[in-house]
Design a protein around this motif. Structure first.
Motif, short mmCIF file in Angstrom:
data_model
loop_
_atom_site.label_atom_id
_atom_site.label_comp_id
_atom_site.label_asym_id
_atom_site.label_seq_id
_atom_site.Cartn_x
_atom_site.Cartn_y
_atom_site.Cartn_z
N ASN A 278 0.81 -1.22 0.00
CA ASN A 278 0.00 0.00 0.00
C ASN A 278 0.84 1.27 0.00
O ASN A 278 0.43 2.30 -0.56
CB ASN A 278 -0.95 0.00 1.20
N LEU A 279 2.03 1.23 0.61
CA LEU A 279 2.92 2.40 0.57
C LEU A 279 3.37 2.68 -0.86
O LEU A 279 3.42 3.83 -1.30
CB LEU A 279 4.13 2.18 1.48
N LEU A 280 3.67 1.61 -1.57
CA LEU A 280 4.06 1.75 -2.97
C LEU A 280 2.91 2.30 -3.80
O LEU A 280 3.10 3.18 -4.65
CB LEU A 280 4.51 0.40 -3.52
N ILE A 281 1.72 1.80 -3.56
CA ILE A 281 0.55 2.27 -4.29
C ILE A 281 0.36 3.77 -4.10
O ILE A 281 0.10 4.51 -5.05
CB ILE A 281 -0.70 1.49 -3.84
N ASP A 282 0.50 4.24 -2.86
CA ASP A 282 0.37 5.68 -2.57
C ASP A 282 1.42 6.49 -3.33
O ASP A 282 1.12 7.56 -3.88
CB ASP A 282 0.50 5.93 -1.07
N LYS A 283 2.65 5.99 -3.37
CA LYS A 283 3.73 6.70 -4.08
C LYS A 283 3.42 6.80 -5.57
O LYS A 283 3.62 7.86 -6.19
CB LYS A 283 5.06 5.97 -3.86
N PHE B 14 0.12 7.94 -11.52
CA PHE B 14 -0.14 6.64 -12.11
C PHE B 14 -1.38 5.99 -11.50
O PHE B 14 -1.75 6.28 -10.34
CB PHE B 14 1.05 5.70 -11.89
N ARG B 15 -2.01 5.12 -12.25
CA ARG B 15 -3.11 4.31 -11.72
C ARG B 15 -2.51 3.10 -11.03
O ARG B 15 -1.78 2.32 -11.64
CB ARG B 15 -4.05 3.84 -12.84
N ALA B 16 -2.84 2.91 -9.76
CA ALA B 16 -2.31 1.78 -8.99
C ALA B 16 -3.34 1.34 -7.97
O ALA B 16 -3.97 2.19 -7.32
CB ALA B 16 -1.00 2.18 -8.30
N TYR B 17 -3.50 0.02 -7.83
CA TYR B 17 -4.51 -0.51 -6.92
C TYR B 17 -3.97 -1.73 -6.18
O TYR B 17 -3.11 -2.46 -6.70
CB TYR B 17 -5.78 -0.91 -7.68
N ASN B 18 -4.52 -1.94 -5.01
CA ASN B 18 -4.16 -3.12 -4.24
C ASN B 18 -4.62 -4.38 -4.96
O ASN B 18 -5.70 -4.41 -5.55
CB ASN B 18 -4.77 -3.06 -2.84
N ILE B 19 -3.82 -5.40 -4.87
CA ILE B 19 -4.05 -6.64 -5.60
C ILE B 19 -5.40 -7.28 -5.28
O ILE B 19 -6.02 -7.93 -6.14
CB ILE B 19 -2.88 -7.62 -5.31
N HIS B 20 -5.90 -7.07 -4.05
CA HIS B 20 -7.16 -7.69 -3.63
C HIS B 20 -8.29 -6.68 -3.47
O HIS B 20 -9.39 -7.06 -3.04
CB HIS B 20 -6.97 -8.43 -2.29
N SER B 21 -8.03 -5.42 -3.81
CA SER B 21 -9.08 -4.41 -3.68
C SER B 21 -10.14 -4.60 -4.76
O SER B 21 -9.92 -5.30 -5.77
CB SER B 21 -8.48 -3.01 -3.78
N LEU B 22 -11.27 -3.95 -4.57
CA LEU B 22 -12.35 -4.07 -5.55
C LEU B 22 -11.89 -3.61 -6.93
O LEU B 22 -12.10 -4.31 -7.94
CB LEU B 22 -13.56 -3.24 -5.09
N TYR B 23 -11.25 -2.43 -6.99
CA TYR B 23 -10.76 -1.93 -8.26
C TYR B 23 -9.63 -2.79 -8.82
O TYR B 23 -9.54 -3.03 -10.02
CB TYR B 23 -10.29 -0.48 -8.13
N GLY B 24 -8.76 -3.25 -7.92
CA GLY B 24 -7.66 -4.09 -8.36
C GLY B 24 -8.14 -5.37 -9.01
O GLY B 24 -7.67 -5.77 -10.08
N VAL B 25 -9.10 -6.03 -8.38
CA VAL B 25 -9.66 -7.26 -8.93
C VAL B 25 -10.42 -6.97 -10.23
O VAL B 25 -10.33 -7.71 -11.21
CB VAL B 25 -10.57 -7.95 -7.90
N TYR B 26 -11.17 -5.86 -10.23
CA TYR B 26 -11.95 -5.50 -11.41
C TYR B 26 -11.05 -5.32 -12.63
O TYR B 26 -11.32 -5.88 -13.71
CB TYR B 26 -12.73 -4.20 -11.14
N TYR B 27 -9.98 -4.54 -12.48
CA TYR B 27 -9.12 -4.28 -13.62
C TYR B 27 -8.37 -5.54 -14.06
O TYR B 27 -8.11 -5.72 -15.26
CB TYR B 27 -8.13 -3.15 -13.31
N GLN B 28 -8.02 -6.40 -13.12
CA GLN B 28 -7.38 -7.65 -13.52
C GLN B 28 -8.37 -8.52 -14.30
O GLN B 28 -8.00 -9.15 -15.30
CB GLN B 28 -6.85 -8.39 -12.30
N MET B 29 -9.61 -8.55 -13.87
CA MET B 29 -10.63 -9.33 -14.58
C MET B 29 -10.85 -8.81 -16.01
O MET B 29 -11.06 -9.59 -16.93
CB MET B 29 -11.97 -9.25 -13.83
#
Length: 396
Positions: free
Chosen positions: A68-73, A79-94
């Motif tokens: 999460n620290l990296l995502i904030d940076k 840049f667009r960055a999301y946590n691997i298990h977050s709603l947006y993160g999962v959505y974009y991976q799908m």
């Protein structure tokens, strides 16, 4: 019993995500990126991600991470960055059409969210000198018990999957195709994005012309951590003597061990008091690698990349005989793909560094150096490796 319940819940949840990912429509403009177990921002995925952000407005690049620290940076950099298990993160991976990794999709990203219709492009993390993947570990494949087979059947997303790899030329294409057991046409000859730093002057760090002669020592990974300690303790690393020699010749020595190895604690404490020897522990050595005047290594594949710098490379295979016997097999005869003179202890190495510093680079960039360049990189055109990769991916 509690662990079994957690396992069942985990398998059921990931199975649901996988089913949803299979049903989700893919957007050819969405590309997701991850690196080094989802924790770091480095290597080929990082360079390619930044290139896509800068040069491809028709693509929506998303960095996926568990840090999460990296995502904030990254978000602060726009840049667009999301946590691997977050709603947006999962959505974009799908929804992604392509996923770019440098280890494997099931460790760099969230595998259940990546259906077969999302193409996995493994950018890997270097040309191999040592045997890798199936060439090294294929004989270790073991049959699983009933429980393991059931879990595997219910978790199809964890099976190693690489739809495409990248290579530097036909020679390395063949090597990587064999190591990953991929059809050779699925290994794209584009070069590695991280090597853009050697061919694009805009990416090269500013170098102080009046600064010390900078050399970096990067030994390969050792299976056991005491292996990295032995490189110092068993081969005459006399810190006071070395520091004095370096000081006399205005040389700075930077030590960077493989990420899975750590330096001896006492040595670290001594080096912390010096100004001409230091450890580098930065996340991405490619941010600074082009600023060094010389690379020192033993069996690390980084020297294949550094050949593009047209700067000297010194080889210090202190434990060559033992390494061949106890560590991994090599793809090539070591003496055929490396440069002499070799150093077999720290005294010899420091003497070679001093001699090198007082000799014109041209004396070291000899016919064999240029032959190795061609052998592992072919003839480089004017395009960056990232641009070549963009073209290759968009043709898929």
């Amino acid at each position: 019993m509690l662990n079994q319940i957690k396992l069942i819940i985990s398998i059921a949840f990931k199975g649901l995500i996988y089913v949803l990912a299979k049903a989700a429509p893919k957007n050819k403009s969405i590309w997701v990126f991850g690196a080094w177990f989802g924790d770091k921002y480095s290597d080929n995925p990082k360079v390619f991600f930044e290139y896509v952000n800068q040069h491809c407005p028709h693509i929506v690049p998303i960095w996926i991470s568990s840090n999460n620290l990296l995502i904030d940076k990254l978000r602060k950099r726009g840049f667009r960055a999301y946590n691997i298990h977050s709603l947006y993160g999962v959505y974009y991976q799908m929804r992604s059409a392509f996923a770019f990794v440098c280890q494997a999709h099931d460790v760099d990203l969230f595998a259940p969210a990546l259906s077969r219709r999302t193409k996995i492009v493994n950018l890997w993390h270097g040309l191999p000198l040592k045997k890798i993947i199936y060439d090294e570990f294929g004989h270790l494949e073991t049959k699983k018990n009933l429980k393991g087979r059931v879990i595997d059947r219910l978790s199809p997303y964890v099976h190693m999957r690489n739809d495409y790899l990248i290579a530097t030329n036909e020679r390395t294409q063949k090597t990587l195709a064999g190591a990953f057991r991929l059809p050779i046409e699925r290994v794209l000859i584009t070069g590695f994005p991280r090597n853009d730093v050697f061919v694009d002057s805009s990416l090269t760090p500013a170098i102080q012309s009046d600064g010390p002669y900078k050399v970096i020592y990067m030994p390969t990974m050792r299976k056991q951590n005491n292996g990295s300690n032995a490189l110092f303790e068993d081969f005459g690393f006399d810190i006071e003597k070395i520091a004095e020699a370096l000081n006399c010749h205005d040389i700075e020595l930077v030590l960077r061990l493989h990420p899975v190895n750590s330096p001896p604690e006492k040595l670290q404490e001594k080096i912390d008091t010096l100004n001409n020897i230091r450890f580098d522990t930065s996340d991405d050595i490619y941010d600074t690698i082009a600023s060094y005047d010389c690379l020192i290594t033993d069996y690390s594949s980084i020297y294949f990349d550094f050949l593009l710098s047209n700067k000297p490379i010194l080889f210090a295979p202190f434990d060559l005989a033992n390494y061949k016997l106890k560590e991994r097999e090599l793809y090539y005869k070591y003496e055929d793909v490396t440069l002499t003179p070799y150093s077999f202890n720290w005294d010899e190495l420091i003497n070679n560094v001093v001699e090198l510093k007082n000799t014109a680079n041209d004396a070291y960039i000899d016919r064999k150096y240029l032959e190795l360049q061609t052998m592992f990189h072919g003839t480089h055109n004017s395009e960056s490796f990232s641009k070549q990769l963009i073209k290759a991916v968009e043709r898929l």
